[in-house]
Design a protein around this motif. Sequence first.
Motif, mmCIF file in Angstrom:
data_model
loop_
_atom_site.group_PDB
_atom_site.id
_atom_site.type_symbol
_atom_site.label_atom_id
_atom_site.label_comp_id
_atom_site.label_asym_id
_atom_site.label_seq_id
_atom_site.Cartn_x
_atom_site.Cartn_y
_atom_site.Cartn_z
ATOM 1 N N LYS A 107 38.271 35.289 38.077
ATOM 2 C CA LYS A 107 38.169 36.066 39.309
ATOM 3 C C LYS A 107 39.498 36.027 40.067
ATOM 4 O O LYS A 107 39.977 37.054 40.556
ATOM 5 C CB LYS A 107 37.040 35.505 40.176
ATOM 6 C CG LYS A 107 36.865 36.252 41.464
ATOM 7 C CD LYS A 107 35.749 35.682 42.297
ATOM 8 C CE LYS A 107 35.722 36.444 43.610
ATOM 9 N NZ LYS A 107 34.759 35.966 44.531
ATOM 10 N N LYS A 145 42.473 35.430 38.788
ATOM 11 C CA LYS A 145 43.469 36.169 38.004
ATOM 12 C C LYS A 145 43.323 37.670 38.221
ATOM 13 O O LYS A 145 44.315 38.370 38.456
ATOM 14 C CB LYS A 145 43.312 35.843 36.524
ATOM 15 C CG LYS A 145 44.345 36.547 35.633
ATOM 16 C CD LYS A 145 44.043 36.355 34.182
ATOM 17 C CE LYS A 145 42.874 37.225 33.844
ATOM 18 N NZ LYS A 145 42.748 37.674 32.493
ATOM 19 N N HIS A 146 42.087 38.173 38.186
ATOM 20 C CA HIS A 146 41.862 39.601 38.376
ATOM 21 C C HIS A 146 42.243 40.046 39.782
ATOM 22 O O HIS A 146 42.785 41.142 39.969
ATOM 23 C CB HIS A 146 40.404 39.944 38.075
ATOM 24 C CG HIS A 146 40.046 39.757 36.637
ATOM 25 N ND1 HIS A 146 38.771 39.514 36.225
ATOM 26 C CD2 HIS A 146 40.801 39.744 35.510
ATOM 27 C CE1 HIS A 146 38.742 39.380 34.910
ATOM 28 N NE2 HIS A 146 39.979 39.499 34.460
ATOM 29 N N TRP A 157 45.067 42.796 40.690
ATOM 30 C CA TRP A 157 44.733 43.910 41.573
ATOM 31 C C TRP A 157 45.735 44.005 42.721
ATOM 32 O O TRP A 157 46.230 45.081 43.041
ATOM 33 C CB TRP A 157 43.312 43.743 42.124
ATOM 34 C CG TRP A 157 42.986 44.719 43.197
ATOM 35 C CD1 TRP A 157 43.164 44.573 44.542
ATOM 36 C CD2 TRP A 157 42.453 46.033 43.022
ATOM 37 N NE1 TRP A 157 42.769 45.685 45.206
ATOM 38 C CE2 TRP A 157 42.323 46.605 44.294
ATOM 39 C CE3 TRP A 157 42.056 46.768 41.907
ATOM 40 C CZ2 TRP A 157 41.816 47.877 44.489
ATOM 41 C CZ3 TRP A 157 41.558 48.046 42.111
ATOM 42 C CH2 TRP A 157 41.437 48.583 43.381
#
Length: 162
Positions: A137, A139-140, A144
Amino acid sequence: MEPEGAKNGFDSFIQTVNNVLEKPVTWFRESVVEKNRADYPWYHRQFRRVPTIDECYTDDIVCYIEADEQFKRDRMVDNEVLNILRQRKEDCVMYEGADSKAKCGKLIEEYDKAAENWFIKYGDLGAYGNVKDAYMKQKHRLIWERRHGPVGSGMKDALAGH
């Protein structure tokens, strides 16, 4: 000569046995053990920090389990901190009544920021979320933000990014 406080021979015998058995143990505890023991409250158990999931090798199961246990402890602590802040905010709002926005503004702001940070870290993981899910989470979110700017600020213009 009878020991102090002895009323009869039996009391004298018991007092002597007590002195022979207990005094050396008490002396050792007071002189050696307590002087070399770190003094901290019993309710503040301190765990050593273990490597985080990003420091573990992919095939190191023990490191992964330790990181997951550390993550669970951190989540429990963060939950309790958030509960305390929420309770302080609610108590202030109930006590102050109509003036709560002015008098409790700092507490409300502090709670809202803590709740936002909690949701950034633990939100949408569910009850069975583990350290790997939280790491993915994070990392994403970083990917983003690199592509589109901070979450909640609107997306970057597609042409301005190149």
